[in-house]
Design a protein around this motif. Structure first.
Motif, short mmCIF file in Angstrom:
data_model
loop_
_atom_site.label_atom_id
_atom_site.label_comp_id
_atom_site.label_asym_id
_atom_site.label_seq_id
_atom_site.Cartn_x
_atom_site.Cartn_y
_atom_site.Cartn_z
N LEU A 36 29.67 30.26 43.95
CA LEU A 36 30.34 30.00 42.70
C LEU A 36 31.49 29.35 42.71
CD1 LEU A 36 30.53 33.65 41.00
CD2 LEU A 36 28.41 31.97 40.98
N PRO A 37 31.41 27.87 42.60
CA PRO A 37 32.39 27.07 42.52
C PRO A 37 33.22 27.17 41.20
CG PRO A 37 30.10 25.73 42.56
CD PRO A 37 29.82 27.17 42.63
N GLY A 38 34.47 27.10 41.22
CA GLY A 38 35.34 27.19 40.06
C GLY A 38 35.66 28.77 40.15
N THR A 39 35.47 29.44 41.16
CA THR A 39 35.89 30.87 41.20
C THR A 39 37.09 31.00 42.38
OG1 THR A 39 34.38 31.63 42.32
CG2 THR A 39 34.20 31.73 39.85
N THR A 40 37.85 31.87 42.54
CA THR A 40 38.73 32.41 43.43
C THR A 40 38.29 33.73 43.79
OG1 THR A 40 40.43 30.97 43.18
CG2 THR A 40 40.79 32.78 44.45
N LEU A 41 37.87 34.16 45.25
CA LEU A 41 37.85 35.50 45.45
C LEU A 41 39.18 36.29 45.56
CD1 LEU A 41 35.79 37.65 45.99
CD2 LEU A 41 35.75 37.02 48.47
N GLN A 42 39.67 36.80 44.49
CA GLN A 42 41.10 37.02 44.27
C GLN A 42 41.28 38.32 44.93
OE1 GLN A 42 43.08 35.08 43.18
NE2 GLN A 42 45.23 35.98 43.18
N VAL A 43 40.78 39.47 44.79
CA VAL A 43 40.77 40.95 45.40
C VAL A 43 39.77 41.57 45.83
CG1 VAL A 43 42.12 43.12 45.32
CG2 VAL A 43 42.69 41.14 43.66
N ILE A 44 39.52 41.91 47.01
CA ILE A 44 38.50 42.99 47.43
C ILE A 44 39.17 44.53 47.22
CG2 ILE A 44 36.71 43.69 49.02
CD1 ILE A 44 36.36 40.88 48.40
N CYS A 45 38.38 45.11 46.68
CA CYS A 45 39.20 46.60 46.24
C CYS A 45 38.13 47.65 46.80
CB CYS A 45 39.41 46.65 44.90
SG CYS A 45 40.03 48.49 44.54
N ASP A 46 38.55 48.45 47.71
CA ASP A 46 37.89 49.73 48.14
C ASP A 46 38.71 50.75 48.83
OD1 ASP A 46 34.79 49.75 49.14
OD2 ASP A 46 35.84 51.37 49.92
#
Ligand code: ISE
Length: 341
Positions: A25-35
């Motif tokens: 997904l170009p144009g996105t930032t993987l900002q947070v992984i929540c678990d």
């Protein structure tokens, strides 16, 4: 500007969505992984280069540095977390099911209608699979004539848990078929019967359903969660002048020892990888434009899947054909182009 996405849930599907965000997904930032399991969240975040990890989804949803959310936490959290996204004005891609309880689906529907804007896209990814796209196209072009029947097979290697039941085959696995068949035929189910053959052991036997639609079609669905040999999904749409069937998806074939073989995936993530990527790219466009994607599932579709599943489980329990009764579809969900949130 890059769209900052939070992935809630770092299990099988959360890890898969995070990987798609990071790699496809170009144009996105993987900002947070929540678990809740911080080690699990951190291991995915480190592997895929996420900016941050967190444990509380409700807090993540309201963060200023999160533009949109992907929910892949356990099923029972989907409806409340989708509602939290609506209330925070964030668009959300929620893994299926929205809820197994129709009343909870209605709760999210009401929240979305109260916000007067589309927020929730539901992850029934099969709508993005090329085979189903071609079936829907063939019907629309008229070459097959009127649709008469759709036959479906859904086979998993083994059940995800030892206490999996026939009813769970209907409420957990079959919703994929319920959704994609409604989508391909552009029809609603009106009744369901369900039966099981007898196995030689204590493991859950396949469930076979026959459903009728409001357009007079018959639909068969076999769900076999203990098929043993591989993840195998098949479908055939039969019209009055021809039929269109899904091919087994395999990139290669091995010929050896007087035999020819293609391989099966172990589960749905490989078989539907392309569909997940297409779906998630459509979600990104939805986040950017506010226009609800033409083929995606929404909360109404989630509600329909939940009602059919609930009624199917009752048909299995009673051994009787059961009528499927949907509430009236709100006008809000008839418009595919949503207003911006
Ligand atoms: C699982 O929950 C899924 O969503 C998979 O796509 C499906 O194939 C499987 O049967 C379900 O248990």
């Amino acid at each position: 500007m890059s769209i900052r996405l939070a992935v809630i849930g770092a299990g099988l599907m959360g890890a898969d969505h995070a990987k798609i965000v990071a790699e496809d997904l170009p144009g996105t930032t993987l900002q947070v992984i929540c678990d809740m399991d911080s080690a699990r969240a951190k291991s995915i975040a480190d592997r895929l280069g996420a900016q941050d990890v967190a444990a509380d989804p409700e807090v993540v949803i309201t963060r200023d540095d999160v533009d949109a959310v992907i929910i892949a936490s356990p099923d029972f959290t989907h409806a409340p977390l989708s509602k939290a996204c609506i209330q925070a004005g964030k668009r959300v891609l929620c893994e299926k099911p929205l809820s197994q309880k129709p009343a909870e689906c209605i709760d999210v529907i009401e929240a979305e209608m109260a916000a007067d804007a589309r927020h929730v896209m539901l992850g029934f990814m099969r709508r993005y699979d090329q085979a189903y796209i071609e079936m829907k196209q063939a019907l629309a072009e008229g070459a097959l004539g009127r649709a008469l029947m759709m036959h479906n097979f859904h086979r998993n290697v083994e059940t995800p848990a030892a206490d999996f039941t026939g009813a769970m085959a209907i409420t957990n696995s079959a919703p994929h078929e319920f959704d994609v068949v409604r989508h391909v035929l552009n029809a609603e189910f009106t009744s369901v019967t369900a039966m099981q053959p007898k196995r030689s052991d204590a493991r859950v036997a396949p469930v076979v359903m026959v459903l009728e639609t409001d357009d007079g079609q018959l639909v068969t669905i076999e769900v076999n969660n203990n098929a043993d040999y591989g993840y195998d999904v098949r479908a055939e749409l039969v019209g009055e002048r021809g039929s269109i069937a899904m091919n087994n998806v395999a990139y290669s074939r091995t010929d050896m020892k007087l035999a020819s073989a293609t391989r099966y995936d172990a589960d749905w993530r490989g078989r539907y990888h392309e569909a997940y990527v297409r779906q998630n790219r459509d979600f990104l466009r939805f986040v950017e434009t506010g226009d609800f994607p033409a083929i995606a599932s929404d909360c109404w579709d989630g509600y329909c899947a939940a009602i059919v599943a609930e009624t199917g489980a009752k048909a299995l329990e009673t051994g009787q054909k059961q009528p499927i009764q949907l509430m009236t579809k709100p006008e809000f969900y008839s418009a595919r182009q949503g207003k911006a949130a």
